[in-house]
Design a protein around this motif. Sequence first.
Motif, PDB file in Angstrom:
ATOM      1  N   GLN A  88      49.612  58.667  18.422  1.00 43.45           N
ATOM      2  CA  GLN A  88      49.898  57.508  19.200  1.00 43.45           C
ATOM      3  C   GLN A  88      48.738  56.765  19.517  1.00 43.45           C
ATOM      4  OE1 GLN A  88      52.766  58.633  22.188  1.00 43.45           O
ATOM      5  NE2 GLN A  88      54.290  58.760  20.663  1.00 43.45           N
ATOM      6  N   VAL A  89      47.890  57.545  19.952  1.00 38.00           N
ATOM      7  CA  VAL A  89      46.509  56.942  20.645  1.00 38.00           C
ATOM      8  C   VAL A  89      45.886  56.315  19.523  1.00 38.00           C
ATOM      9  CG1 VAL A  89      44.247  57.730  21.400  1.00 38.00           C
ATOM     10  CG2 VAL A  89      46.311  58.691  22.646  1.00 38.00           C
ATOM     11  N   VAL A  90      45.786  57.041  18.330  1.00 38.19           N
ATOM     12  CA  VAL A  90      45.178  56.398  17.088  1.00 38.19           C
ATOM     13  C   VAL A  90      45.850  54.962  16.812  1.00 38.19           C
ATOM     14  CG1 VAL A  90      44.620  56.700  14.687  1.00 38.19           C
ATOM     15  CG2 VAL A  90      44.177  58.207  16.037  1.00 38.19           C
ATOM     16  N   ARG A  91      47.225  54.750  16.623  1.00 42.19           N
ATOM     17  CA  ARG A  91      47.952  53.641  16.653  1.00 42.19           C
ATOM     18  C   ARG A  91      47.441  52.458  17.515  1.00 42.19           C
ATOM     19  NH1 ARG A  91      51.618  57.486  14.842  1.00 42.19           N
ATOM     20  NH2 ARG A  91      52.616  57.611  16.695  1.00 42.19           N
ATOM     21  N   GLN A  92      47.395  53.041  18.816  1.00 39.72           N
ATOM     22  CA  GLN A  92      47.118  51.967  19.903  1.00 39.72           C
ATOM     23  C   GLN A  92      45.631  51.660  19.670  1.00 39.72           C
ATOM     24  OE1 GLN A  92      47.740  53.511  23.782  1.00 39.72           O
ATOM     25  NE2 GLN A  92      47.558  51.663  24.635  1.00 39.72           N
ATOM     26  N   GLY A  93      44.840  52.584  19.399  1.00 37.79           N
ATOM     27  CA  GLY A  93      43.420  52.027  19.024  1.00 37.79           C
ATOM     28  C   GLY A  93      43.372  50.943  17.927  1.00 37.79           C
ATOM     29  N   ARG A  94      44.059  51.027  16.943  1.00 35.53           N
ATOM     30  CA  ARG A  94      44.135  50.178  15.754  1.00 35.53           C
ATOM     31  C   ARG A  94      44.608  48.805  16.241  1.00 35.53           C
ATOM     32  NH1 ARG A  94      46.067  54.504  11.290  1.00 35.53           N
ATOM     33  NH2 ARG A  94      43.826  55.066  10.733  1.00 35.53           N
ATOM     34  N   LEU A  95      45.696  48.940  17.035  1.00 37.75           N
ATOM     35  CA  LEU A  95      46.302  47.589  17.614  1.00 37.75           C
ATOM     36  C   LEU A  95      45.231  47.066  18.462  1.00 37.75           C
ATOM     37  CD1 LEU A  95      49.933  48.921  18.474  1.00 37.75           C
ATOM     38  CD2 LEU A  95      49.468  47.144  16.461  1.00 37.75           C
ATOM     39  N   LEU A  96      44.485  47.696  19.262  1.00 38.65           N
ATOM     40  CA  LEU A  96      43.435  47.106  20.119  1.00 38.65           C
ATOM     41  C   LEU A  96      42.276  46.670  19.218  1.00 38.65           C
ATOM     42  CD1 LEU A  96      43.738  49.360  23.025  1.00 38.65           C
ATOM     43  CD2 LEU A  96      44.495  47.167  23.077  1.00 38.65           C
ATOM     44  N   GLY A  97      42.269  46.771  17.899  1.00 41.18           N
ATOM     45  CA  GLY A  97      41.117  46.444  17.262  1.00 41.18           C
ATOM     46  C   GLY A  97      39.967  47.312  17.007  1.00 41.18           C
ATOM     47  N   LEU A  98      40.122  48.624  17.608  1.00 43.06           N
ATOM     48  CA  LEU A  98      39.135  49.402  17.344  1.00 43.06           C
ATOM     49  C   LEU A  98      39.030  50.043  15.901  1.00 43.06           C
ATOM     50  CD1 LEU A  98      39.689  51.572  20.542  1.00 43.06           C
ATOM     51  CD2 LEU A  98      37.956  49.802  20.231  1.00 43.06           C
ATOM     52  N   ASP A  99      37.929  50.039  15.445  1.00 40.53           N
ATOM     53  CA  ASP A  99      37.779  50.589  13.968  1.00 40.53           C
ATOM     54  C   ASP A  99      37.700  52.022  13.979  1.00 40.53           C
ATOM     55  OD1 ASP A  99      34.996  50.842  14.673  1.00 40.53           O
ATOM     56  OD2 ASP A  99      34.337  49.269  13.659  1.00 40.53           O
ATOM     57  N   GLY A 100      37.730  52.772  12.736  1.00 41.11           N
ATOM     58  CA  GLY A 100      37.526  54.280  12.708  1.00 41.11           C
ATOM     59  C   GLY A 100      36.085  54.749  13.080  1.00 41.11           C
ATOM     60  N   SER A 101      35.099  53.961  13.080  1.00 42.29           N
ATOM     61  CA  SER A 101      33.633  54.399  13.555  1.00 42.29           C
ATOM     62  C   SER A 101      33.676  54.522  14.994  1.00 42.29           C
ATOM     63  CB  SER A 101      32.651  53.364  13.147  1.00 42.29           C
ATOM     64  OG  SER A 101      31.547  53.802  13.755  1.00 42.29           O
ATOM     65  N   THR A 102      34.314  53.380  15.706  1.00 42.22           N
ATOM     66  CA  THR A 102      34.465  53.481  17.110  1.00 42.22           C
ATOM     67  C   THR A 102      35.292  54.697  17.777  1.00 42.22           C
ATOM     68  OG1 THR A 102      33.971  51.082  17.113  1.00 42.22           O
ATOM     69  CG2 THR A 102      34.911  52.038  19.426  1.00 42.22           C
ATOM     70  N   MET A 103      36.353  54.856  17.155  1.00 36.84           N
ATOM     71  CA  MET A 103      37.301  55.716  17.573  1.00 36.84           C
ATOM     72  C   MET A 103      36.497  57.219  17.280  1.00 36.84           C
ATOM     73  SD  MET A 103      41.287  54.670  16.974  1.00 36.84           S
ATOM     74  CE  MET A 103      41.212  53.916  15.292  1.00 36.84           C
ATOM     75  N   HIS A 104      35.792  57.278  16.222  1.00 29.44           N
ATOM     76  CA  HIS A 104      35.003  58.551  15.914  1.00 29.44           C
ATOM     77  C   HIS A 104      33.877  58.847  17.016  1.00 29.44           C
ATOM     78  CE1 HIS A 104      36.560  60.277  12.475  1.00 29.44           C
ATOM     79  NE2 HIS A 104      36.778  59.178  11.856  1.00 29.44           N
ATOM     80  N   THR A 105      33.420  57.761  17.597  1.00 34.97           N
ATOM     81  CA  THR A 105      32.329  57.745  18.799  1.00 34.97           C
ATOM     82  C   THR A 105      32.838  58.334  19.825  1.00 34.97           C
ATOM     83  OG1 THR A 105      31.013  56.182  17.500  1.00 34.97           O
ATOM     84  CG2 THR A 105      30.508  56.391  19.740  1.00 34.97           C
ATOM     85  N   LEU A 106      34.107  57.464  20.057  1.00 35.14           N
ATOM     86  CA  LEU A 106      34.807  57.983  21.441  1.00 35.14           C
ATOM     87  C   LEU A 106      35.381  59.319  21.382  1.00 35.14           C
ATOM     88  CD1 LEU A 106      37.132  54.619  21.871  1.00 35.14           C
ATOM     89  CD2 LEU A 106      35.293  55.407  23.198  1.00 35.14           C
ATOM     90  N   LEU A 107      35.999  59.778  20.243  1.00 37.73           N
ATOM     91  CA  LEU A 107      36.375  61.293  20.203  1.00 37.73           C
ATOM     92  C   LEU A 107      35.254  61.969  20.383  1.00 37.73           C
ATOM     93  CD1 LEU A 107      38.550  63.382  19.639  1.00 37.73           C
ATOM     94  CD2 LEU A 107      38.244  62.957  17.047  1.00 37.73           C
ATOM     95  N   ASP A 108      34.052  61.785  19.696  1.00 35.69           N
ATOM     96  CA  ASP A 108      32.840  62.780  19.672  1.00 35.69           C
ATOM     97  C   ASP A 108      32.446  62.883  21.091  1.00 35.69           C
ATOM     98  OD1 ASP A 108      32.766  63.236  16.992  1.00 35.69           O
ATOM     99  OD2 ASP A 108      31.400  61.685  16.533  1.00 35.69           O
ATOM    100  N   ALA A 109      32.281  61.650  21.841  1.00 37.61           N
ATOM    101  CA  ALA A 109      31.882  61.946  23.480  1.00 37.61           C
ATOM    102  C   ALA A 109      32.828  62.451  24.151  1.00 37.61           C
ATOM    103  CB  ALA A 109      31.832  60.254  23.864  1.00 37.61           C
ATOM    104  N   ALA A 110      34.178  62.231  23.904  1.00 39.74           N
ATOM    105  CA  ALA A 110      35.154  63.391  24.759  1.00 39.74           C
ATOM    106  C   ALA A 110      35.096  64.435  24.411  1.00 39.74           C
ATOM    107  CB  ALA A 110      36.485  62.532  24.411  1.00 39.74           C
ATOM    108  N   LEU A 111      34.701  64.948  23.038  1.00 39.88           N
ATOM    109  CA  LEU A 111      34.711  66.415  22.790  1.00 39.88           C
ATOM    110  C   LEU A 111      33.317  67.125  23.488  1.00 39.88           C
ATOM    111  CD1 LEU A 111      35.942  66.449  18.942  1.00 39.88           C
ATOM    112  CD2 LEU A 111      37.048  67.351  20.957  1.00 39.88           C
ATOM    113  N   ALA A 112      32.329  66.233  23.601  1.00 39.93           N
ATOM    114  CA  ALA A 112      31.194  66.569  23.982  1.00 39.93           C
ATOM    115  C   ALA A 112      31.177  66.785  25.296  1.00 39.93           C
ATOM    116  CB  ALA A 112      29.949  65.759  23.284  1.00 39.93           C
ATOM    117  N   ALA A 113      32.074  66.038  26.038  1.00 40.10           N
ATOM    118  CA  ALA A 113      31.867  66.184  27.450  1.00 40.10           C
ATOM    119  C   ALA A 113      32.616  67.577  28.120  1.00 40.10           C
ATOM    120  CB  ALA A 113      32.734  65.129  28.062  1.00 40.10           C
TER     121      ALA A 113
END
Length: 144
Positions: free
Chosen positions: A98-123
């Motif tokens: 659902q988060v991925v679908r919402q990100g796509r609806l908000l216009g976030l591309d895969g690269s941006t979502m990967h960056t967000l996920l990497d930051a969340a995993l590194a924190a």
Amino acid sequence: MFVRVEKGSAVPISRQISDQIRAQCLSGQLPPGVQVPSVRQLARDLAVNQNTVLRVYEKLTAERFLEMRHGEGTFVASDLPFEDLNGHRSKFTEEFGQVVRQGRLLGLDGSTMHTLLDAALAAPLETEESVESVSAIENTKEQS
């Protein structure tokens, strides 16, 4: 124990609290036998009604995540119900989709979502800093 409540969320406060405590128990962040804050203390820290926290503790006790000991306090159960973990993983997978679908609806591309996920995993797990760092990355992406 770090619990965060979003008062404007569509998710009821009691569910937000119980989901976070349950997840911390299953991840080992709250190991068996550890005492959790008193109902009064957690209610004060979160600025919520004591009955809300009491209902959460009673629910988690019924689910075998917590043990309420008369006169001593509330503790993480010594024998956690890990058989429930698969159900929680299925729920996580569904919510992640659902988060991925919402990100796509908000216009976030895969690269941006990967960056967000990497930051969340590194924190660090469940700290205010992790939430702030992900928000800072989101703001940086929005400005560029």
